[in-house]
Write a protein that holds these residues in place. Structure first.
Motif, short mmCIF file in Angstrom:
data_model
loop_
_atom_site.label_atom_id
_atom_site.label_comp_id
_atom_site.label_asym_id
_atom_site.label_seq_id
_atom_site.Cartn_x
_atom_site.Cartn_y
_atom_site.Cartn_z
N LEU A 62 71.88 49.89 -57.70
CA LEU A 62 70.89 48.82 -57.58
C LEU A 62 71.59 47.37 -57.97
CD1 LEU A 62 68.18 48.50 -55.94
CD2 LEU A 62 67.35 48.44 -58.21
N CYS A 63 71.62 46.32 -57.04
CA CYS A 63 72.28 45.28 -57.39
C CYS A 63 73.57 45.27 -57.98
CB CYS A 63 71.35 44.50 -58.25
SG CYS A 63 69.57 44.03 -57.70
N CYS A 64 74.50 45.87 -57.20
CA CYS A 64 75.51 46.44 -57.72
C CYS A 64 76.61 45.46 -57.96
CB CYS A 64 76.26 47.24 -56.84
SG CYS A 64 76.92 46.57 -55.33
N GLY A 65 76.67 43.97 -57.48
CA GLY A 65 77.40 43.02 -57.98
C GLY A 65 78.79 43.30 -57.61
N THR A 66 79.74 43.20 -58.47
CA THR A 66 81.19 43.84 -58.27
C THR A 66 81.54 44.89 -58.33
OG1 THR A 66 81.87 42.96 -60.33
CG2 THR A 66 81.96 41.18 -58.56
N GLY A 67 80.45 45.86 -58.55
CA GLY A 67 80.80 47.46 -58.48
C GLY A 67 80.98 47.99 -60.04
N ALA A 68 80.78 47.42 -61.16
CA ALA A 68 81.08 47.96 -62.21
C ALA A 68 80.27 49.52 -62.40
CB ALA A 68 80.62 47.10 -63.57
N GLY A 69 78.91 49.60 -62.05
CA GLY A 69 78.00 50.56 -62.24
C GLY A 69 78.79 51.86 -60.88
N MET A 70 79.55 51.29 -59.97
CA MET A 70 80.04 52.16 -58.91
C MET A 70 80.99 53.32 -59.41
SD MET A 70 78.59 51.43 -56.05
CE MET A 70 79.61 51.63 -54.44
N THR A 82 76.63 54.51 -53.14
CA THR A 82 76.61 53.28 -52.36
C THR A 82 76.02 52.27 -53.42
OG1 THR A 82 75.49 54.69 -50.46
CG2 THR A 82 74.96 52.43 -50.74
N GLY A 83 76.62 50.82 -52.90
CA GLY A 83 76.27 49.75 -53.83
C GLY A 83 75.52 49.00 -52.77
N VAL A 84 74.35 48.36 -53.23
CA VAL A 84 73.59 47.33 -52.71
C VAL A 84 73.44 46.00 -53.45
CG1 VAL A 84 71.30 48.13 -53.48
CG2 VAL A 84 71.47 46.85 -51.36
N ASP A 85 73.67 44.91 -52.75
CA ASP A 85 73.51 43.50 -53.58
C ASP A 85 73.24 42.63 -52.41
OD1 ASP A 85 74.34 42.61 -56.48
OD2 ASP A 85 74.44 40.95 -54.91
N ILE A 86 72.62 41.73 -52.89
CA ILE A 86 72.31 40.45 -52.09
C ILE A 86 73.43 39.29 -51.70
CG2 ILE A 86 71.29 38.66 -53.66
CD1 ILE A 86 68.93 37.98 -51.64
N SER A 87 74.61 39.46 -52.49
CA SER A 87 75.30 38.70 -52.40
C SER A 87 76.63 39.28 -51.82
CB SER A 87 76.07 38.15 -53.67
OG SER A 87 77.24 37.48 -53.88
N ALA A 88 77.09 38.61 -50.66
CA ALA A 88 78.10 39.39 -49.71
C ALA A 88 79.32 38.91 -50.42
CB ALA A 88 78.25 38.49 -48.30
N GLY A 89 79.42 38.00 -51.46
CA GLY A 89 80.74 37.43 -51.99
C GLY A 89 81.06 38.42 -53.20
N GLY A 168 71.87 43.75 -48.82
CA GLY A 168 70.50 43.80 -48.64
C GLY A 168 69.84 43.63 -49.92
N ASP A 169 68.40 43.18 -49.88
CA ASP A 169 67.49 42.78 -50.99
C ASP A 169 66.98 43.80 -51.45
OD1 ASP A 169 65.60 41.84 -52.41
OD2 ASP A 169 65.22 39.93 -51.10
N ALA A 170 67.18 43.93 -52.76
CA ALA A 170 66.43 45.11 -53.67
C ALA A 170 65.00 45.08 -53.50
CB ALA A 170 66.76 44.98 -55.13
N ARG A 171 64.30 44.31 -53.10
CA ARG A 171 62.97 44.28 -52.76
C ARG A 171 62.44 44.72 -51.40
NH1 ARG A 171 62.77 38.18 -54.91
NH2 ARG A 171 64.45 38.29 -53.47
N ALA A 172 63.39 44.89 -50.40
CA ALA A 172 63.27 45.54 -49.06
C ALA A 172 64.45 46.47 -48.89
CB ALA A 172 63.09 44.44 -48.18
N LEU A 173 64.81 47.54 -49.57
CA LEU A 173 65.70 48.53 -49.43
C LEU A 173 65.91 48.95 -48.09
CD1 LEU A 173 66.02 50.19 -52.90
CD2 LEU A 173 67.50 48.42 -52.20
N PRO A 174 67.18 48.87 -47.34
CA PRO A 174 67.45 49.39 -45.95
C PRO A 174 67.76 50.89 -46.00
CG PRO A 174 69.20 48.32 -46.68
CD PRO A 174 68.37 48.43 -47.65
N PHE A 175 67.14 51.66 -46.74
CA PHE A 175 67.14 53.17 -46.84
C PHE A 175 66.03 54.08 -46.72
CE2 PHE A 175 69.98 51.08 -50.02
CZ PHE A 175 71.24 50.92 -49.21
N GLY A 176 66.14 55.31 -46.36
CA GLY A 176 65.21 56.05 -46.55
C GLY A 176 65.28 56.91 -47.76
N SER A 177 64.72 57.99 -47.96
CA SER A 177 64.88 58.97 -49.12
C SER A 177 66.10 59.65 -49.15
CB SER A 177 63.52 60.06 -49.25
OG SER A 177 62.21 59.11 -49.37
N ALA A 178 67.17 58.79 -49.71
CA ALA A 178 68.37 59.29 -49.38
C ALA A 178 68.93 59.61 -50.63
CB ALA A 178 69.20 58.51 -48.58
N PHE A 179 68.80 59.38 -51.95
CA PHE A 179 69.49 59.44 -53.16
C PHE A 179 68.90 60.33 -53.93
CE2 PHE A 179 70.04 55.16 -51.12
CZ PHE A 179 71.54 55.19 -51.00
#
Length: 304
Positions: A62-70, A82-89, A168-179
């Motif tokens: 959640l809010c993965c940034g450059t993926g250290a937690g990945m 899956t990594g989700v973050d609001i910043s495309a960069g 995506g925005d962590a306050r409106a996650l685009p997933f179902g119960s998948a994790f």
């Protein structure tokens, strides 16, 4: 600043006067050379503490940034991370870094060539499979969340987990119960205290029954520590900035307190456990300097 590869003072100032999303787009190429990246010592400690709770099939950073937690998730999850973050960069930098590292392990000199080979359609056992999943597909709208839809493939035993990067925005996650597992590192300062109930409800909703939400939290420094005054000064500076400048840039790390977090997690329907991370020692009163919060969605708990 910070290192020869890090951002300059001017670049940091421009970032601080931007929105959170655009600011991190600007900082992304140099983010991993700043102290804002979660230290490897914390990532490794969380990975070790989570391993006995697994195995897990699917994980979300959640809010993965450059993926250290990945990388933590890739060592814990068998099927997909899956990594989700609001910043495309930030997502783009994470994708390139992880794909480049895999190309080295696979004996491919040019990561771009690996991605080109993958686009032709690798088998599920191909070492280039990781990079085949590293693609961000924009949504049809201009500003809404977007997601990566990975074609399902059969997975041979021992194959690395598939990797998805989702804007995506962590306050409106685009997933179902998948994790089965959601982790987050260093992101909660970007949410106001009143946003935590909605944020935790989102995490609860994307977890499967019995799934876990885990993240580290440091004990706050006392007034005798220079960190106490440094954090107080930083928070004060950000509040003054946001009082006079738009758009706001939310980064208030002193507001994320363990007692409040436990209460809000329970309110979102989680069962909460605390795991001391002994690698970081104890405070003078004997309490851990760093804990891992593990919030579990009960097996029969409906989404809040």
């Amino acid at each position: 600043m910070f290192s020869p590869q890090g951002p300059t003072l001017r670049e940091l100032a421009v970032q601080a006067l931007s929105s959170v999303e655009h600011g991190y787009d600007l900082l992304a190429p140099k983010f991993d050379h700043t102290p804002f990246r979660t230290p490897d010592s914390i990532l490794d400690a969380v990975g070790r503490a989570l391993r006995p709770l697994g195995p897990f099939d699917a994980g979300l950073d959640l809010c993965c940034g450059t993926g250290a937690g990945m990388e933590v998730l890739r060592g814990l999850c068998r099927e997909r991370v899956t990594g989700v973050d609001i910043s495309a960069g930030m997502l783009a930098v994470g994708r390139e870094r992880l794909c480049g590292a895999e190309s080295v392990r696979s004996g491919v000199d040019d990561p771009g060539r690996l991605r080109a080979d993958v686009s032709a359609g690798p088998s599920a056992g191909d070492p280039g499979r990781l990079c085949a999943d590293l693609s961000v597909r924009p949504s049809a709208g201009d500003s809404g969340p977007s997601r990566v839809d990975r074609p399902e493939r059969s997975r041979p035993a021992g194959a690395p987990p598939a990797v998805d990067w989702v804007r995506g925005d962590a306050r409106a996650l685009p997933f179902g119960s998948a994790f089965d597992l959601v982790v987050s590192f260093g992101a909660f300062g970007h949410f106001l205290p009143e946003e935590l109930p909605g944020l935790f409800a989102q995490v609860h909703a994307v977890l499967r029954p019995g799934g876990r939400f885990a993240f580290p939290i440091m004990a706050p420094p006392g007034p005798s520590s220079p960190w106490y005054w440094g954090l107080l000064g930083f928070d004060t500076m950000m509040r003054v900035r946001n009082a006079f400048w738009r758009p706001p840039f939310v980064m208030y790390y002193r507001a994320f307190r363990l007692d409040d977090v436990q209460r809000e997690l329970a309110g979102a329907g989680f069962e909460v456990d605390l795991h001391a991370l002994p690698e970081f020692g104890e405070r003078r009163d004997g309490s851990p300097r760093c804990r891992m919060v593990v919030a579990r969605r009960g097996p029969g708990t409906p989404p809040v």
